[in-house]
Design an enzyme around this catalytic site. Structure first.
Site, PDB file in Angstrom:
ATOM      1  N   TYR A  41      13.755 -12.753  31.714  1.00 15.68           N
ATOM      2  CA  TYR A  41      12.623 -13.427  32.380  1.00 15.68           C
ATOM      3  C   TYR A  41      13.119 -13.956  33.718  1.00 15.68           C
ATOM      4  CZ  TYR A  41       8.096 -15.702  32.636  1.00 15.68           C
ATOM      5  OH  TYR A  41       6.854 -16.083  33.050  1.00 15.68           O
ATOM      6  N   LYS A  96      -4.395   0.686  11.418  1.00 13.07           N
ATOM      7  CA  LYS A  96      -4.033   1.863  12.216  1.00 13.07           C
ATOM      8  C   LYS A  96      -2.730   1.599  12.963  1.00 13.07           C
ATOM      9  CE  LYS A  96      -5.648   5.808  13.834  1.00 13.07           C
ATOM     10  NZ  LYS A  96      -6.459   6.801  13.167  1.00 13.07           N
ATOM     11  N   GLU A 138     -11.135   4.636  18.528  1.00  9.04           N
ATOM     12  CA  GLU A 138     -11.269   4.611  17.064  1.00  9.04           C
ATOM     13  C   GLU A 138     -12.623   4.044  16.640  1.00  9.04           C
ATOM     14  OE1 GLU A 138      -8.390   5.621  15.492  1.00  9.04           O
ATOM     15  OE2 GLU A 138      -9.283   5.527  13.515  1.00  9.04           O
ATOM     16  N   ALA A 199     -18.513  13.650  14.895  1.00  8.25           N
ATOM     17  CA  ALA A 199     -17.223  13.615  15.594  1.00  8.25           C
ATOM     18  C   ALA A 199     -16.268  14.657  15.011  1.00  8.25           C
ATOM     19  CB  ALA A 199     -16.634  12.214  15.461  1.00  8.25           C
ATOM     20  N   ALA A 200     -16.148  14.671  13.675  1.00  9.47           N
ATOM     21  CA  ALA A 200     -15.187  15.578  13.043  1.00  9.47           C
ATOM     22  C   ALA A 200     -15.644  17.032  13.133  1.00  9.47           C
ATOM     23  CB  ALA A 200     -14.984  15.169  11.581  1.00  9.47           C
ATOM     24  N   ASN A 300     -15.274  11.079   2.955  1.00  8.73           N
ATOM     25  CA  ASN A 300     -14.664   9.926   2.294  1.00  8.73           C
ATOM     26  C   ASN A 300     -15.744   8.900   1.976  1.00  8.73           C
ATOM     27  OD1 ASN A 300     -11.898  10.592   2.250  1.00  8.73           O
ATOM     28  ND2 ASN A 300     -11.749  10.197   4.436  1.00  8.73           N
TER      29      ASN A 300
HETATM   30  P1  NAD Z   1     -20.477  11.433  11.930  1.00  7.66           P
HETATM   31  O1  NAD Z   1     -21.406  10.383  11.470  1.00  7.66           O
HETATM   32  O2  NAD Z   1     -20.083  11.506  13.359  1.00  7.66           O
HETATM   33  O3  NAD Z   1     -21.122  12.882  11.539  1.00  7.66           O
HETATM   34  C1  NAD Z   1     -21.696  13.194  10.293  1.00  7.66           C
HETATM   35  C2  NAD Z   1     -22.440  14.518  10.425  1.00  7.66           C
HETATM   36  O4  NAD Z   1     -22.807  14.985   9.136  1.00  7.66           O
HETATM   37  C3  NAD Z   1     -23.743  14.461  11.233  1.00  7.66           C
HETATM   38  O5  NAD Z   1     -23.819  15.585  12.070  1.00  7.66           O
HETATM   39  C4  NAD Z   1     -24.831  14.534  10.176  1.00  7.66           C
HETATM   40  O6  NAD Z   1     -26.025  15.142  10.645  1.00  7.66           O
HETATM   41  C5  NAD Z   1     -24.148  15.414   9.157  1.00  7.66           C
HETATM   42  N1  NAD Z   1     -24.725  15.275   7.819  1.00  7.66           N
HETATM   43  C6  NAD Z   1     -24.930  14.144   7.098  1.00  7.66           C
HETATM   44  N2  NAD Z   1     -25.467  14.456   5.910  1.00  7.66           N
HETATM   45  C7  NAD Z   1     -25.582  15.802   5.880  1.00  7.66           C
HETATM   46  C8  NAD Z   1     -26.066  16.719   4.916  1.00  7.66           C
HETATM   47  N3  NAD Z   1     -26.530  16.317   3.733  1.00  7.66           N
HETATM   48  N4  NAD Z   1     -26.072  18.031   5.217  1.00  7.66           N
HETATM   49  C9  NAD Z   1     -25.579  18.464   6.400  1.00  7.66           C
HETATM   50  N5  NAD Z   1     -25.098  17.636   7.340  1.00  7.66           N
HETATM   51  C10 NAD Z   1     -25.116  16.330   7.080  1.00  7.66           C
HETATM   52  O7  NAD Z   1     -19.202  11.316  11.001  1.00  7.66           O
HETATM   53  P2  NAD Z   1     -17.729  11.950  11.171  1.00  7.66           P
HETATM   54  O8  NAD Z   1     -16.839  10.991  11.841  1.00  7.66           O
HETATM   55  O9  NAD Z   1     -17.848  13.313  11.745  1.00  7.66           O
HETATM   56  O10 NAD Z   1     -17.275  12.020   9.641  1.00  7.66           O
HETATM   57  C11 NAD Z   1     -18.011  12.773   8.698  1.00  7.66           C
HETATM   58  C12 NAD Z   1     -17.402  12.663   7.304  1.00  7.66           C
HETATM   59  O11 NAD Z   1     -16.103  13.226   7.307  1.00  7.66           O
HETATM   60  C13 NAD Z   1     -17.232  11.226   6.784  1.00  7.66           C
HETATM   61  O12 NAD Z   1     -17.498  11.198   5.405  1.00  7.66           O
HETATM   62  C14 NAD Z   1     -15.766  10.936   7.021  1.00  7.66           C
HETATM   63  O13 NAD Z   1     -15.279  10.003   6.087  1.00  7.66           O
HETATM   64  C15 NAD Z   1     -15.173  12.303   6.795  1.00  7.66           C
HETATM   65  N6  NAD Z   1     -13.894  12.450   7.520  1.00  7.66           N
HETATM   66  C16 NAD Z   1     -12.797  12.694   6.776  1.00  7.66           C
HETATM   67  C17 NAD Z   1     -11.575  12.822   7.387  1.00  7.66           C
HETATM   68  C18 NAD Z   1     -10.367  13.102   6.560  1.00  7.66           C
HETATM   69  O14 NAD Z   1     -10.360  12.927   5.384  1.00  7.66           O
HETATM   70  N7  NAD Z   1      -9.299  13.567   7.118  1.00  7.66           N
HETATM   71  C19 NAD Z   1     -11.470  12.657   8.758  1.00  7.66           C
HETATM   72  C20 NAD Z   1     -12.627  12.417   9.505  1.00  7.66           C
HETATM   73  C21 NAD Z   1     -13.849  12.329   8.864  1.00  7.66           C
END
Ligand code: NAD
Length: 441
Positions: A41, A96, A138, A199-200, A300
């Site tokens: 410092y 995280k 996140e 997102a996923a 999940n």
């Molecule tokens: P998000 O809310 O951004 O997207 C969810 C999508 O699913 C939307 O496009 C929605 O329209 C669609 N959806 C919902 N119900 C549906 C159905 N019955 N039929 C068809 N499409 C449907 O969420 P996200 O961040 O993309 O995450 C989605 C899921 O994936 C969550 O359950 C999350 O926990 C899981 N996830 C798991 C992991 C992992 O285990 N590694 C990582 C990321 C996300």
């Protein structure tokens, strides 16, 4: 997981959070004496300050910036729980940070912000840039998370990552590479149904294309059905649907319409990232798939279909997001090592190619250990997998010219291994000596 077991975990978690009052803390990394304070410092620190002031790039060499990541959340999509707000996001972001440190040797600082506006979030993160070597976004709602990531990746000179997008896509790809080896198929030949266009799902579609799956052979489904370019909502020009439009314009060459069963018909792989099941993907729909179906049900806490149901319906390889079933597609296998690699070489970005290299490194580590239908991807305990993944990321960064720092392979390996092992050694000592309290009885 039974609801009894879940509520037991919730209760225990709350009790432990109350006991420890947080999961991370900062500790010095230099020897200390009262004389040395004059160097760490004032007055001594004035000289490094002058050097960094006149050449900001020196802040990577003279400060801990190079190894520090900001975990930014606005609390708008906390786990699957929705808009819990910034304080609601804080325990998750601390968790995280714990994973960042323990698995990747990365110092990560949770920063939860009372702001939801896209432009203001861009402003805030840009203003924070000088303190950090990287940014991890996140639990930010979609579609804002897509625009935020894209803008920050363009405007910042440090890596920006959204784990719900890139992290999930990377680990999914790693698992898929090995699942395909088991069934003797190639990325370039397969067709894939992705259930979920959030997102996923959108990131998985993008990474599969970069990794060699033909875009036209991908069918993405959201809650309104299969994405295709003539779907009225996607043709409407709504800016919120920009990313889904991007996917619709590239995928589904056949112009399939309908829902999940229509998307799954004749495909080799189904990837569920939609909403908690079971029952989102049905057994009879797996029977519509091509031979040796691969089923990744990643929702999940409950997968879109239970693994045993998928197997009964003929699935050859099944993966979920859960640790209590084989083949856990777990983001924690991605982000700690990706950042470890990127930060070690002071990378300016994390490119798609760096992520694909990480996926292949994870996959080849598992392959060397011996693939089976119940082992397509390493587990979190396999420290060596993280070392290999981080090296692959750092080497790709140097090859692509996005690393500020060049290091030899042997130096890289030594540094990465040391940084990944360091927190484990440190914690062992801290717990043994009672500096970190044992779990309460
Ligand atoms: P998000 O809310 O951004 O997207 C969810 C999508 O699913 C939307 O496009 C929605 O329209 C669609 N959806 C919902 N119900 C549906 C159905 N019955 N039929 C068809 N499409 C449907 O969420 P996200 O961040 O993309 O995450 C989605 C899921 O994936 C969550 O359950 C999350 O926990 C899981 N996830 C798991 C992991 C992992 O285990 N590694 C990582 C990321 C996300």
């Amino acid at each position: 997981m039974s609801s009894d077991r879940t509520s037991e975990l919730y209760e225990k978690s709350l009790e432990l959070h109350r006991f420890y009052r947080g999961k991370i803390e900062m500790v010095p990394k230099v020897p200390i004496s009262y004389e040395l304070f004059a160097l760490w410092y004032t007055p001594g620190v004035a000289e490094p300050a002058r050097v960094c002031g006149s050449d900001p790039s020196q802040s990577f060499y003279l400060c801990n910036r190079w190894n520090t990541v900001a975990i930014i959340s606005d609390g708008t999509r906390v786990l699957g729980l929705g808009k819990l707000g910034p304080e609601g996001a804080l325990p998750v972001m601390e968790g995280k940070a714990l994973l960042f440190k323990y698995l990747g040797g990365v110092d990560a600082i949770p920063i939860v912000v009372r702001e939801r506006d896209l432009d203001k979030l861009v402003y805030i993160v840009k203003a924070l840039e000088p303190s950090f070597g990287g940014i991890n976004l996140e639990d930010i709602e979609s579609p804002k998370c897509f625009d935020l990531l894209e803008r920050l990746r363009q405007e910042l000179d440090i890596p920006v990552w959204h784990d719900d997008q890139q992290g999930t896509a990377l680990v999914t790809l790693a698992g898929l590479i090995n699942a395909l080896k088991l069934v003797g198929k190639k990325l370039s030949d397969i067709s894939v149904a992705i259930i979920g266009a959030g997102a996923a799902g959108i990131a998985i579609a993008r990474y599969l294309m970069v990794a060699g799956v033909k875009p036209g052979n991908i069918y993405v489904v959201d809650s309104k059905g299969i994405l295709h370019r003539d779907r009225p909502d996607l043709k409407s020009g709504d800016p919120k649907l920009k990313w889904k439009r991007w996917v619709a314009e590239r995928t589904n060459a056949e112009g399939r319409t309908g829902g999940i069963p229509e998307a799954m018909k004749g495909v080799d792989v189904v990837i569920g990232v939609s909403r908690p099941g079971p029952g989102v993907i049905k057994k009879e729909w797996i029977k519509l798939m091509n031979d040796n179906p691969i089923v990744f049900a990643e929702a999940n806490p409950v997968p879109e279909i239970w693994p045993w149901e998928a197997k009964e319906a003929g699935a050859r390889v099944v993966a979920t997001g859960r640790s209590d079933f084989p083949n856990q597609i777990n983001n924690s296998l991605g982000f700690p090592a990706v950042f470890r690699g990127a930060l070690t070489v002071f990378a300016r970005k994390i490119t798609d190619e760096m992520c694909i290299a990480a996926a292949y490194a994870l996959a080849s580590y598992a392959e060397e250990k011996g693939l089976s239908e119940d082992y397509i991807i390493p587990t979190m305990e396999e420290t060596e997998a993280y070392v290999r993944e981080a090296i692959a990321v750092a080497e790709k960064a140097m090859e692509q010219g996005v690393a500020r720092r060049k290091v030899s392979r042997s130096e890289l390996e030594r540094e990465v291994r040391e940084l990944i092992e360091r927190p484990k050694k440190y914690l062992r000592l801290a717990v043994e000596s009672g500096v970190v309290a044992q779990l309460p009885k």
